[in-house]
Design an enzyme around this catalytic site. Structure first.
Site, PDB file in Angstrom:
ATOM      1  N   ASP A  22     -27.946 -29.973-125.419  1.00 42.53           N
ATOM      2  CA  ASP A  22     -27.983 -28.738-125.878  1.00 42.53           C
ATOM      3  C   ASP A  22     -29.168 -28.051-125.686  1.00 42.53           C
ATOM      4  OD1 ASP A  22     -25.725 -29.312-127.387  1.00 42.53           O
ATOM      5  OD2 ASP A  22     -26.506 -28.951-129.286  1.00 42.53           O
ATOM      6  N   HIS A  65     -29.640 -19.210-130.670  1.00 37.95           N
ATOM      7  CA  HIS A  65     -29.879 -20.520-131.486  1.00 37.95           C
ATOM      8  C   HIS A  65     -30.097 -19.955-132.923  1.00 37.95           C
ATOM      9  CE1 HIS A  65     -30.538 -24.425-132.550  1.00 37.95           C
ATOM     10  NE2 HIS A  65     -30.031 -24.868-131.346  1.00 37.95           N
ATOM     11  N   HIS A  94     -30.820 -33.122-126.041  1.00 40.07           N
ATOM     12  CA  HIS A  94     -31.223 -32.048-125.561  1.00 40.07           C
ATOM     13  C   HIS A  94     -31.922 -32.024-124.168  1.00 40.07           C
ATOM     14  CE1 HIS A  94     -30.902 -31.929-129.973  1.00 40.07           C
ATOM     15  NE2 HIS A  94     -30.825 -30.608-129.955  1.00 40.07           N
TER      16      HIS A  94
END
Length: 278
Positions: A98, A153, A243
């Site tokens: 992510d 985000h 991530h």
């Protein structure tokens, strides 16, 4: 002119008319019998003369662009919860990353995946993606899934409908521009979903994907801890969350190099999600 001369001229006119009438009648009869009369001679063709099309030739000319319309894409169902794992046969797992792409870390992750011939999913933020379209193109070219993780985000459950749609739609536009097609998968930041998020995702043609195993690599707990969480949680259908951006992701890069070969040696097949239509 004498009377005899007038009578002779009148007989000649009557005889000529009769001959002409007989010729016309013969032409009609010949046409009815299937023998077309000889057409008159065509005029001499000039420099711009074009051959005339027969009526049937006109009917055979296709109209430009005419043809059956393309099939409509299957509508995306509105889910009430995201996918937490993927169904499949055997020891299949999904690796997902992510918040990227980040030119400091994403290329190293892509290099490792390429070395082991493994595919993963990258849920990108439009704000990051807009400056790194080359990395998105590389992801798509190498067989990875590029998913939508909103533009900036935010916590979607605190936003109005119009702002949520903008966050999602702008990111899909960037992905399409870089990869040539719009994303089919979406992940809500922080895993915060609600009815509006599911509905808008479906409206934009995307399925919601969450995760099963959270490495919590964003806290930088150490390479061994990250790798241990992945290996401990490994199971068929598991979706692993890591991530590749949003901070210093050097530990995530090194952890992938540690656990990936061990997963492969254990018989796991690392792949990408497949659309579900039921």
């Amino acid at each position: 002119m004498t009377k005899d001369q007038l009578l002779s001229r009148r007989r000649a006119l009557i005889t000529g008319a009769a001959v002409l009438g007989a010729a016309g009648t013969a032409g009609v009869l010949a046409a009815r019998a299937g023998d077309a009369p000889v057409p008159p001679a065509a005029p001499a063709a000039g420099p711009q003369a074009q051959p005339a099309l027969r009526p049937s030739a006109y009917r055979l000319q296709p109209l430009t662009g005419e043809g059956p319309p393309p099939p409509e894409p299957a509508p995306t169902l509105v889910r009430h919860e995201p996918f937490l794992r993927m169904p499949g046969r055997g020891r299949t797992m999904l690796l997902t990353f992510d918040d990227g792409p980040d030119p400091r870390y994403t290329p190293h992750i892509l290099d490792t995946l390429a070395e082991y011939e493994v595919h993963a999913s990258f849920f990108v933020c439009g704000e990051m993606a807009s400056y790194n379209k080359d990395l998105l193109a590389r992801m798509a070219d190498e067989g990875h899934v590029v998913g939508n993780h909103t533009w900036s985000h935010p916590l979607l459950t605190r936003l109005r409908r119009g702002r949520i749609r903008s966050e999602m739609e702008r990111t899909s536009d960037v992905i399409e521009d870089a990869c040539g097609e719009r994303p089919e998968w979406f992940r809500a930041p922080y895993g915060a979903w609600n009815r509006t998020v599911f509905q808008l995702g479906a409206d934009l043609g995307m399925e919601p994907l969450a995760w099963t195993v959270d490495t919590e690599d964003w806290t930088r707990p150490g390479v061994r801890t990250i790798a241990g969480r992945v290996e401990k949680g490994a199971a068929p259908g598991v979706v692993v969350l890591s991530h590749d951006a949003g901070g210093n992701r050097a530990q995530s890069v090194r952890a992938l190099r540690d656990y990936l070969p061990r997963l492969i040696d254990a018989g796991y097949h690392l792949t990408v999600p497949r659309r579900q239509y039921a």
